[in-house]
Design an enzyme around this catalytic site. Structure first.
Site, PDB file in Angstrom:
ATOM      1  N   HIS A 304     -99.295 -60.453  86.488  1.00 58.21           N
ATOM      2  CA  HIS A 304     -98.599 -60.132  85.166  1.00 58.21           C
ATOM      3  C   HIS A 304     -99.539 -59.929  83.887  1.00 58.21           C
ATOM      4  CE1 HIS A 304     -95.005 -58.850  82.886  1.00 58.21           C
ATOM      5  NE2 HIS A 304     -95.146 -59.985  82.321  1.00 58.21           N
ATOM      6  N   GLU A 315     -99.127 -68.292  84.498  1.00 55.36           N
ATOM      7  CA  GLU A 315     -99.336 -67.749  85.601  1.00 55.36           C
ATOM      8  C   GLU A 315    -100.529 -68.062  86.426  1.00 55.36           C
ATOM      9  OE1 GLU A 315     -99.217 -63.280  87.351  1.00 55.36           O
ATOM     10  OE2 GLU A 315     -99.949 -63.432  85.209  1.00 55.36           O
ATOM     11  N   LYS A 336    -103.089 -54.482  82.864  1.00 54.79           N
ATOM     12  CA  LYS A 336    -102.868 -54.509  81.566  1.00 54.79           C
ATOM     13  C   LYS A 336    -103.988 -54.368  80.859  1.00 54.79           C
ATOM     14  CE  LYS A 336     -98.106 -56.315  81.903  1.00 54.79           C
ATOM     15  NZ  LYS A 336     -98.044 -56.814  83.355  1.00 54.79           N
ATOM     16  N   HIS A 341     -99.225 -53.216  78.187  1.00 52.17           N
ATOM     17  CA  HIS A 341     -98.055 -53.519  78.684  1.00 52.17           C
ATOM     18  C   HIS A 341     -97.008 -52.531  78.659  1.00 52.17           C
ATOM     19  CE1 HIS A 341     -94.800 -56.032  79.978  1.00 52.17           C
ATOM     20  NE2 HIS A 341     -95.159 -57.119  79.511  1.00 52.17           N
ATOM     21  N   PHE A 400     -88.883 -61.173  79.466  1.00 46.49           N
ATOM     22  CA  PHE A 400     -88.336 -62.056  78.320  1.00 46.49           C
ATOM     23  C   PHE A 400     -87.031 -62.302  79.029  1.00 46.49           C
ATOM     24  CE2 PHE A 400     -90.276 -60.474  73.986  1.00 46.49           C
ATOM     25  CZ  PHE A 400     -91.409 -61.022  74.386  1.00 46.49           C
TER      26      PHE A 400
END
Length: 414
Positions: A304, A315, A336, A341, A400
């Site tokens: 991520h 992570e 990313k 993102h 989120f």
């Protein structure tokens, strides 16, 4: 009843580093930076003045001009990648039962550009100035609806919304629907067009975005000790998932196979990940269990990797917990660092990066990783792509609200 095997037979992508599959993959291999000053609105008084926008994109290449005006940009992106993916898959719809072809597609925010535009029209001229297309342009399910209408796809059709995990959840749902026999083919993924004044202002207020306006080209720096927030991106990722025998019977090209999914909730905080990446640990473990794969069989993780302090650390801890000593042997990277993102589209875009990594036996790099955070001590493939045989790979996406998704892909072997 035995589970049906599910493979990837088509891909469409619009990203800040490329507007088609070839450009996207070339961008990943070159370590191309997608960040630049914001052009979609005047950001001169914003705390963050840069983002990873699409470049040289023309929706009329994929959508009739009169229809372009009746769609939000996020739907433009979705339909464009649907066209790409369908062309790439070489599906002949005249020979397929369209009742068994579906669309599961999501957006974290949906038509926020339309919402802002129409709210301004309302404030300036009252309710009669609001467009009759306002609602169908804005709602986050309309992209899935428009795709199904365009191609006459009458199978499962719905939208998923789970913040940054949105399109990974869409892919997971599509996988399960095909696996259980509810569909033979599903177009799945996500789109986001949220580089707007309200979005940027909101993320700035939450102190989530990088503020390196004078160093925007190196601002997205996952796992680096100087990371100070994510860089917002936009675009769309679309993949065609297909039941294996159906794909083989029509002679389809197969990119990879999806074999396991892990979906969990943190039940912890509206924005922060659970301590130690506890939810991510369960997500990755569930994807392995679902696929019947051992931790030491995994070769690559597309992280991520948001370039935020808490995500990157937690992570990393989660990967160590799941993989033990093998965590230091497998390759990890955050694409990313190049694309920014893409919020609700990020899971699909990164799943595509993972699929292409398997297909091409190449690990995309994590650019801008100059000095890793001492607590982030795995092999994040810094700066330069690396050749590596990849048999099993995981794509992680965490959103989120504590939404976690891990997708496990493998090299296709008939």
């Amino acid at each position: 009843m035995s589970k049906r095997r599910v493979v990837v037979t088509g891909i469409g992508i619009l990203s800040p580093i490329g507007n088609n599959l070839h450009e996207f993959w070339s961008g990943l291999m070159e370590g191309r930076n997608g960040a630049a000053p914001i052009t979609k609105f005047d950001a001169s008084n914003f705390t963050t003045q840069f983002a990873c926008e699409l470049k040289n994109y023309d929706p009329s290449l994929y959508i009739e001009k009169k229809e372009v005006k009746r769609m939000d940009p996020y739907t433009h992106y979705a339909l464009s990648t649907a066209v790409m993916a369908m062309e790439d898959s070489k599906l002949d719809l005249s020979k397929i039962n369209l009742d068994m072809v579906g669309v599961v597609f999501g957006s974290g925010i949906g038509g926020i550009y339309t919402f802002e535009e129409q709210h301004t029209a309302y404030m300036n001229g009252g309710p009669k100035r609001v467009s009759p297309f306002f609602v169908p342009m804005m709602i986050s399910d309309i992209a899935a609806g428009q795709i199904s209408i365009k191609y006459g796809l009458k199978g499962p059709n719905y939208a998923v919304t789970s913040a940054c995990a949105t399109s990974s959840h869409a892919i997971a749902d599509a996988f399960v629907l095909i696996e259980r026999g509810s569909a033979d083919i599903i177009l799945t993924g996500g789109a986001e067009a949220s580089i707007t004044p309200m979005s940027v202002a909101g993320f700035n207020s939450a102190r989530a975005l990088s503020t390196w306006n004078d160093r925007y080209s190196i601002a997205s720096r996952p796992f680096d000790k100087d990371r100070n927030g994510f860089v917002m991106g936009e675009g769309s990722g679309m993949i065609v998932l297909e039941e294996l025998e159906h794909a083989l019977n029509r002679g389809a090209f197969i990119y990879a196979e999806i074999i396991g999914i892990g979906l969990t909730g943190d039940a912890f905080h509206i924005t922060a990940p659970a301590a130690g990446g506890e939810g991510a640990v369960r997500s990755m473990r569930e994807s392995l269990r679902d696929a019947g794969v051992l931790p030491d069989q995994v070769d690559y993780i597309n992280a991520h990797g948001t370039s935020t302090e808490l995500n990157d650390l937690n992570e990393t801890l989660a990967i160590k917990t799941v993989f033990g000593d093998h965590a230091y042997k497998l390759a990890v990277s955050s694409t990313k660092s190049m694309t920014g993102h893409l919020l609700g589209a990020t899971g699909a875009v990164e799943a595509i990066a993972t699929i292409l990594a398997i297909k091409n036996s190449m690990i995309p790099p994590t650019i801008n990783l100059d000095e890793p955070d001492p607590q982030c001590d795995l092999n994040y493939t810094p700066k330069v792509a690396v050749q590596k045989e990849i048999n099993y790979a995981i794509s992680n996406t965490f959103g989120f609200g504590g939404h976690n998704a891990s997708l496990l892909f493998k090299k296709f072997v008939e």
